[in-house]
Design an enzyme around this catalytic site. Structure first.
Site, mmCIF file in Angstrom:
data_model
loop_
_atom_site.group_PDB
_atom_site.id
_atom_site.type_symbol
_atom_site.label_atom_id
_atom_site.label_comp_id
_atom_site.label_asym_id
_atom_site.label_seq_id
_atom_site.Cartn_x
_atom_site.Cartn_y
_atom_site.Cartn_z
ATOM 1 N N VAL A 198 0.865 -1.201 0.000
ATOM 2 C CA VAL A 198 0.000 0.000 0.000
ATOM 3 C C VAL A 198 0.893 1.240 0.000
ATOM 4 O O VAL A 198 1.728 1.381 0.894
ATOM 5 C CB VAL A 198 -0.903 0.064 1.256
ATOM 6 C CG1 VAL A 198 -1.875 1.240 1.151
ATOM 7 C CG2 VAL A 198 -1.667 -1.226 1.490
ATOM 8 N N HIS A 199 0.736 2.116 -0.993
ATOM 9 C CA HIS A 199 1.546 3.332 -0.962
ATOM 10 C C HIS A 199 0.902 4.551 -1.594
ATOM 11 O O HIS A 199 1.472 5.638 -1.532
ATOM 12 C CB HIS A 199 2.898 3.093 -1.644
ATOM 13 C CG HIS A 199 2.798 3.028 -3.137
ATOM 14 N ND1 HIS A 199 2.574 1.863 -3.807
ATOM 15 C CD2 HIS A 199 2.862 3.999 -4.083
ATOM 16 C CE1 HIS A 199 2.522 2.108 -5.110
ATOM 17 N NE2 HIS A 199 2.685 3.402 -5.307
ATOM 18 N N ARG A 200 -0.256 4.423 -2.208
ATOM 19 C CA ARG A 200 -0.851 5.582 -2.902
ATOM 20 C C ARG A 200 -1.112 6.727 -1.941
ATOM 21 O O ARG A 200 -1.534 6.505 -0.796
ATOM 22 C CB ARG A 200 -2.186 5.199 -3.523
ATOM 23 C CG ARG A 200 -2.094 4.236 -4.630
ATOM 24 C CD ARG A 200 -1.841 4.918 -5.946
ATOM 25 N NE ARG A 200 -1.237 3.938 -6.830
ATOM 26 C CZ ARG A 200 -0.475 4.228 -7.855
ATOM 27 N NH1 ARG A 200 -0.197 5.473 -8.145
ATOM 28 N NH2 ARG A 200 0.020 3.288 -8.609
ATOM 29 N N ASP A 212 -2.388 -1.446 -3.964
ATOM 30 C CA ASP A 212 -2.798 -0.263 -4.725
ATOM 31 C C ASP A 212 -1.712 0.105 -5.736
ATOM 32 O O ASP A 212 -1.744 1.177 -6.326
ATOM 33 C CB ASP A 212 -3.125 0.916 -3.798
ATOM 34 C CG ASP A 212 -1.940 1.368 -2.949
ATOM 35 O OD1 ASP A 212 -0.813 0.851 -3.132
ATOM 36 O OD2 ASP A 212 -2.137 2.247 -2.091
#
Ligand code: UD1
Ligand code: UDP
Length: 380
Positions: free
Chosen positions: A207-209, A282
């Site tokens: 997850v990094h957005r 994501d």
């Protein structure tokens, strides 16, 4: 042709690893790293692992807000490009490094080559959407990975210089795929991470957005991952340092069953995807890799630029956003507990990935524009 390539982030180092050998065979490449990503696990380790040349220029410009970061890159790139006077500047994808590289070059009259042109999420709240729109409208050569990307460009009035070349990352995944198949590949990763990981008996997540770093979004995906994990099937989360900092800033603790590990190397990332029961992410890159590897993939977004992976009959990916119930339903349908071990084993046994020949196509178009051969890209 004398080409300055500008990279800065993890996925750009990975894409450069796929293109660079061919680019250097056919052209003179000067390699510039803005340093947008700077941790060893996010950047440094990929050079050795992927045989990437060390940058000719490392600008060390990571961190800061969007305007500040992009501004510092522009300030550094303009004189550098002036000194180097290349025939073209090549940029990848949709990051701030791409925005700065394409803007600095275009303002100096240097033609821009954009790899991964034409992708759209149609969500202008995403920083990446703004970056890729600007890069596409400044580019002379637009290397589109998919036919949907070509159509997106056409609907914005861009057709000259557009070539559909396939997906560069598939070239690299295919090159690596023979080394991932054996259960021993997973056993080696499990030992290094000091985790008990068996094929089909864990979920892999990233997850990094930016939109998934608000306190509300982090609480929602943390709960979603916690609900997806079971005692027999934990979630292994390879956590981006920006997300780790946001979680700790908001005081959010991840639920039991979510096993956090550092960002991993490229081969480990593919290995963890291939042998997982399912992937939750994501990431644009991970979403495509999961599709190539045939692993069920829950996309933690409500839109995607990679529409092919979530439409059509044989797709294994689905957009679930941060909807916990939907994620649980889709996971139960696509990776049911009880059968996921056998499915993962079969998937690994049958893995056979073929490259898309994208690197060769990009290089040939640029060589043609050099005045030597015919090419579908439009020369400046
Ligand atoms: C960037 C890209 C995104 C891409 C992603 C790949 C933009 C606008 N976004 O997002 O499109 O999908 O890279 O991973 O360019 N940080 C570290 N160490 C690092 C790198 C980052 O600690 O090595 C932390 C810093 O706090 C930094 C934050 O992460 O401020 C965000 O990093 P940044 O490069 O600005 O954006 P990403 O979220 O990584
Ligand atoms: N990746 C990696 N280590 C990790 C997580 C991802 O090497 O811990 C790889 C992944 O396999 C893919 C690429 O990084 O090749 C995707 O980059 P990222 O998710 O950072 O960015 P995005 O593709 O969303 O722009």
């Amino acid at each position: 042709m004398r080409i300055v390539s500008v990279v800065g982030t993890r996925p750009q180092l990975i894409k450069a690893a796929a293109l660079q050998p061919v680019l250097r065979r056919d052209h003179a490449e000067i390699f510039v790293d803005t340093g947008q990503h700077y941790d060893e696990a996010m950047a440094g380790s990929f050079f050795d692992e992927l045989g990437l040349a060390r940058p000719d220029y490392s600008l060390g410009l990571g961190g800061g807000g969007h305007g500040e970061q992009t501004g510092r890159m522009l300030i550094a790139l303009e004189p550098l490009l002036g000194d180097l006077a290349p025939d073209a500047v090549l940029v990848y994808g949709d990051t701030n490094s791409t925005l700065a590289g394409s803007l600095a070059a275009a303002k100096m009259g240097i033609p821009v080559a954009h790899v991964e042109a034409g992708l759209r999420s149609f969500d202008r709240r995403m920083p990446e959407e703004l970056n890729r729109i600007v890069a596409d409208h400044l580019a002379t050569w637009l290397f589109a990975p998919t036919s949907a990307a070509v159509s997106n460009l056409a609907s914005e009035g861009i057709s000259g210089g557009v070539t559909e070349v396939g997906d560069l990352m598939l070239d690299l995944a295919a090159r690596m795929s023979a080394t991932l198949r054996e259960p021993a590949a997973l056993a080696e990763v499990a030992e290094r991470l000091d985790l008990k990981l068996l094929p089909g008996r864990y979920l892999f997540a990233t997850v990094h957005r930016a939109e998934n770093r608000s306190p509300e979004a982090m609480a929602a995906w943390a709960a979603l991952l916690g609900a997806a994990a079971t005692a027999d099937r934990p979630v292994v989360l390879a956590l981006h340092p920006g997300t780790a900092a946001a979680l700790s800033g908001a005081g959010i603790r991840l639920p039991d069953g979510v096993l956090v590990v550092e960002p991993q190397g490229y081969r480990t990332s593919l290995t963890l995807q291939l042998h997982a029961a399912a992937v939750l992410t994501d990431s644009g890159g991970v979403q495509r890799e999961a599709a190539w590897l045939g692993v069920p993939c829950l996309v933690l977004r409500t839109s995607t630029e990679w529409v092919e992976t979530v439409s059509g009959g044989d797709t294994s990916s689905v957009l679930v956003g941060l909807d916990r119930e939907m994620a649980a339903r889709e996971l139960a349908a696509r990776a049911p507990i009880g059968t996921s071990e056998e499915r993962a084993a079969e998937r690994a046994r049958n893995l056979s990935l073929k490259g898309a020949g994208t690197a060769d196509r990009i290089s040939a178009v640029l060589a043609g524009a050099d005045g030597t051969t015919g090419a579908s890209g439009t020369a400046p």
